[in-house]
Enzyme design. Structure first.
Site, PDB file in Angstrom:
ATOM      1  N   PRO A  19       0.783  -1.226   0.000  1.00  0.00           N
ATOM      2  CA  PRO A  19       0.000   0.000   0.000  1.00  0.00           C
ATOM      3  C   PRO A  19       0.819   1.282   0.000  1.00  0.00           C
ATOM      4  O   PRO A  19       1.848   1.372   0.664  1.00  0.00           O
ATOM      5  CB  PRO A  19      -0.833  -0.100   1.283  1.00  0.00           C
ATOM      6  CG  PRO A  19      -0.179  -1.136   2.107  1.00  0.00           C
ATOM      7  CD  PRO A  19       0.497  -2.086   1.156  1.00  0.00           C
ATOM      8  N   ASN A  20       0.303   2.222  -0.768  1.00  0.00           N
ATOM      9  CA  ASN A  20       0.818   3.602  -0.871  1.00  0.00           C
ATOM     10  C   ASN A  20       2.123   3.714  -1.663  1.00  0.00           C
ATOM     11  O   ASN A  20       2.579   4.825  -1.929  1.00  0.00           O
ATOM     12  CB  ASN A  20       0.983   4.247   0.528  1.00  0.00           C
ATOM     13  CG  ASN A  20      -0.317   4.268   1.284  1.00  0.00           C
ATOM     14  OD1 ASN A  20      -1.319   4.763   0.764  1.00  0.00           O
ATOM     15  ND2 ASN A  20      -0.345   3.705   2.475  1.00  0.00           N
TER      16      ASN A  20
ATOM     17  N   ALA B 113       3.220  -0.646   4.979  1.00  0.00           N
ATOM     18  CA  ALA B 113       2.825  -0.677   6.393  1.00  0.00           C
ATOM     19  C   ALA B 113       2.387  -2.066   6.850  1.00  0.00           C
ATOM     20  O   ALA B 113       2.437  -2.364   8.052  1.00  0.00           O
ATOM     21  CB  ALA B 113       1.712   0.336   6.643  1.00  0.00           C
TER      22      ALA B 113
ATOM     23  N   GLU C  19      12.551  -9.175   1.912  1.00  0.00           N
ATOM     24  CA  GLU C  19      11.778  -7.979   2.268  1.00  0.00           C
ATOM     25  C   GLU C  19      12.636  -6.738   2.042  1.00  0.00           C
ATOM     26  O   GLU C  19      13.800  -6.721   2.444  1.00  0.00           O
ATOM     27  CB  GLU C  19      11.380  -8.079   3.741  1.00  0.00           C
ATOM     28  CG  GLU C  19      10.591  -6.887   4.246  1.00  0.00           C
ATOM     29  CD  GLU C  19      10.167  -7.078   5.696  1.00  0.00           C
ATOM     30  OE1 GLU C  19       9.606  -8.149   6.016  1.00  0.00           O
ATOM     31  OE2 GLU C  19      10.411  -6.167   6.497  1.00  0.00           O
TER      32      GLU C  19
ATOM     33  N   HIS D 225      12.784  -2.287   2.031  1.00  0.00           N
ATOM     34  CA  HIS D 225      12.193  -0.998   2.406  1.00  0.00           C
ATOM     35  C   HIS D 225      13.085   0.115   1.914  1.00  0.00           C
ATOM     36  O   HIS D 225      14.325   0.022   2.019  1.00  0.00           O
ATOM     37  CB  HIS D 225      12.066  -0.885   3.930  1.00  0.00           C
ATOM     38  CG  HIS D 225      11.175  -1.938   4.497  1.00  0.00           C
ATOM     39  ND1 HIS D 225       9.809  -1.889   4.403  1.00  0.00           N
ATOM     40  CD2 HIS D 225      11.469  -3.094   5.130  1.00  0.00           C
ATOM     41  CE1 HIS D 225       9.300  -2.967   4.955  1.00  0.00           C
ATOM     42  NE2 HIS D 225      10.281  -3.724   5.404  1.00  0.00           N
TER      43      HIS D 225
ATOM     44  N   ASN E  37       8.156  -5.320  -0.916  1.00  0.00           N
ATOM     45  CA  ASN E  37       8.028  -4.222   0.042  1.00  0.00           C
ATOM     46  C   ASN E  37       6.567  -4.228   0.484  1.00  0.00           C
ATOM     47  O   ASN E  37       5.698  -3.731  -0.235  1.00  0.00           O
ATOM     48  CB  ASN E  37       8.391  -2.887  -0.613  1.00  0.00           C
ATOM     49  CG  ASN E  37       8.352  -1.746   0.399  1.00  0.00           C
ATOM     50  OD1 ASN E  37       7.811  -1.901   1.494  1.00  0.00           O
ATOM     51  ND2 ASN E  37       8.916  -0.610   0.033  1.00  0.00           N
TER      52      ASN E  37
ATOM     53  N   ARG F 154       7.307   1.057  13.534  1.00  0.00           N
ATOM     54  CA  ARG F 154       7.946   0.595  12.292  1.00  0.00           C
ATOM     55  C   ARG F 154       9.160  -0.297  12.567  1.00  0.00           C
ATOM     56  O   ARG F 154       9.670  -0.957  11.671  1.00  0.00           O
ATOM     57  CB  ARG F 154       8.401   1.784  11.449  1.00  0.00           C
ATOM     58  CG  ARG F 154       7.278   2.598  10.895  1.00  0.00           C
ATOM     59  CD  ARG F 154       7.791   3.630   9.920  1.00  0.00           C
ATOM     60  NE  ARG F 154       6.876   4.752   9.848  1.00  0.00           N
ATOM     61  CZ  ARG F 154       5.800   4.800   9.061  1.00  0.00           C
ATOM     62  NH1 ARG F 154       5.521   3.813   8.255  1.00  0.00           N
ATOM     63  NH2 ARG F 154       5.007   5.855   9.081  1.00  0.00           N
TER      64      ARG F 154
ATOM     65  N   ARG G 281      13.117   4.687  12.647  1.00  0.00           N
ATOM     66  CA  ARG G 281      11.922   5.535  12.576  1.00  0.00           C
ATOM     67  C   ARG G 281      11.029   5.325  13.809  1.00  0.00           C
ATOM     68  O   ARG G 281      11.536   4.982  14.861  1.00  0.00           O
ATOM     69  CB  ARG G 281      11.194   5.244  11.253  1.00  0.00           C
ATOM     70  CG  ARG G 281      12.069   5.578  10.034  1.00  0.00           C
ATOM     71  CD  ARG G 281      11.350   5.367   8.727  1.00  0.00           C
ATOM     72  NE  ARG G 281      10.178   6.252   8.614  1.00  0.00           N
ATOM     73  CZ  ARG G 281       9.194   6.083   7.722  1.00  0.00           C
ATOM     74  NH1 ARG G 281       9.251   5.061   6.874  1.00  0.00           N
ATOM     75  NH2 ARG G 281       8.179   6.922   7.685  1.00  0.00           N
TER      76      ARG G 281
ATOM     77  N   ARG H 243       4.893  11.097  -2.572  1.00  0.00           N
ATOM     78  CA  ARG H 243       4.520  10.748  -1.196  1.00  0.00           C
ATOM     79  C   ARG H 243       5.679  11.010  -0.230  1.00  0.00           C
ATOM     80  O   ARG H 243       6.766  10.432  -0.409  1.00  0.00           O
ATOM     81  CB  ARG H 243       4.171   9.257  -1.170  1.00  0.00           C
ATOM     82  CG  ARG H 243       3.997   8.686   0.195  1.00  0.00           C
ATOM     83  CD  ARG H 243       4.003   7.171   0.182  1.00  0.00           C
ATOM     84  NE  ARG H 243       3.793   6.692   1.521  1.00  0.00           N
ATOM     85  CZ  ARG H 243       4.120   5.493   1.957  1.00  0.00           C
ATOM     86  NH1 ARG H 243       4.645   4.612   1.130  1.00  0.00           N
ATOM     87  NH2 ARG H 243       3.905   5.159   3.204  1.00  0.00           N
TER      88      ARG H 243
ATOM     89  N   TYR I 249      10.857   9.281   1.523  1.00  0.00           N
ATOM     90  CA  TYR I 249      10.961   8.266   0.470  1.00  0.00           C
ATOM     91  C   TYR I 249      11.621   8.745  -0.819  1.00  0.00           C
ATOM     92  O   TYR I 249      11.826   7.945  -1.735  1.00  0.00           O
ATOM     93  CB  TYR I 249       9.563   7.704   0.166  1.00  0.00           C
ATOM     94  CG  TYR I 249       8.916   7.062   1.373  1.00  0.00           C
ATOM     95  CD1 TYR I 249       9.493   5.948   1.975  1.00  0.00           C
ATOM     96  CD2 TYR I 249       7.747   7.579   1.936  1.00  0.00           C
ATOM     97  CE1 TYR I 249       8.924   5.362   3.090  1.00  0.00           C
ATOM     98  CE2 TYR I 249       7.170   7.004   3.059  1.00  0.00           C
ATOM     99  CZ  TYR I 249       7.756   5.891   3.633  1.00  0.00           C
ATOM    100  OH  TYR I 249       7.198   5.309   4.747  1.00  0.00           O
TER     101      TYR I 249
HETATM  102  C1  DQA Z   1       8.200   1.348   3.834  1.00  0.00           C
HETATM  103  C2  DQA Z   1       8.263   1.568   5.347  1.00  0.00           C
HETATM  104  C3  DQA Z   1       6.900   1.348   5.969  1.00  0.00           C
HETATM  105  O1  DQA Z   1       6.960   1.601   7.370  1.00  0.00           O
HETATM  106  C4  DQA Z   1       5.872   2.277   5.365  1.00  0.00           C
HETATM  107  O2  DQA Z   1       4.596   2.013   5.894  1.00  0.00           O
HETATM  108  C5  DQA Z   1       5.858   2.235   3.893  1.00  0.00           C
HETATM  109  C6  DQA Z   1       7.133   2.204   3.188  1.00  0.00           C
HETATM  110  C7  DQA Z   1       9.552   1.675   3.158  1.00  0.00           C
HETATM  111  O3  DQA Z   1       9.720   1.274   2.014  1.00  0.00           O
HETATM  112  O4  DQA Z   1      10.393   2.359   3.738  1.00  0.00           O
HETATM  113  O5  DQA Z   1       4.821   2.302   3.250  1.00  0.00           O
HETATM  114  O6  DQA Z   1       7.918  -0.017   3.585  1.00  0.00           O
END
Ligand code: DQA
Length: 147
Positions: free
Chosen positions: A10-11, A77, A98, A100, A74, A111, A107, A18, A23
């Site tokens: 998501p996102n 959240a 995984e 990020h 990735n 997280r 952070r 964003r 990011y």
């Molecule tokens: C993320 C880190 C997560 O905590 C966050 O919710 C994201 C992006 C990262 O790529 O740093 O959506 O996965």
């Protein structure tokens, strides 16, 4: 040829606009382009999937069984609380790395916990888009050791 799936939760479709302070300004399309170049260098085939929905991500992980050799993911959240995605990763029996963009250990407290990490073969975080490229290298190295 090894087949690798790069998945985003998501996102992450909003990358580029964003929270650019966290990011960066690189868009998801650009990251996918970098992954295509890295995959060519590594001699593997790569496909992509992004969803904002937990169940869709789980369905795609299930579909990867039999059609992919490994996954770079990735989970966004969901990393921090989705036991369902964790169970899906454990269930499919494929190696998952995984990744990020940000350093999740530096952070907010929520997280710092990854519920998905323990069922992955590795985690790469904090390298921005480079996390995906290193993630691909880690996955392909692992897959080639398996052969
Ligand atoms: C993320 C880190 C997560 O905590 C966050 O919710 C994201 C992006 C990262 O790529 O740093 O959506 O996965």
């Amino acid at each position: 040829m090894l087949r690798v799936l790069v998945m985003n939760g998501p996102n992450l479709n909003l990358l580029g606009t964003r929270e650019t302070g966290v990011y960066g300004t690189t868009r998801l399309d650009d990251i996918e382009g970098m992954c295509v170049a890295k995959a060519a260098e590594l001699g593997v085939d790569v496909t992509f999937y992004q969803s904002n929905h937990e169940g869709s991500l789980i369905d795609r992980l299930h579909e990867a069984m039999g059609s992919c050799d490994g996954v770079v993911m990735n989970p966004g959240a969901y990393t921090h609380y989705s036991y369902a995605i964790r169970d899906a990763i454990a269930a499919i029996g494929l190696p998952v790395v995984e990744v990020h963009l940000s350093d999740i250990t530096a952070r907010e407290d929520f997280r710092k916990i990854s519920v998905t990490g323990p069922v992955c073969i590795g985690q790469v975080a904090g390298l921005g888009p480079g996390s995906y490229l290193t993630g691909l290298e880690v996955l392909v190295t692992h897959l080639r050791k398996e052969d």
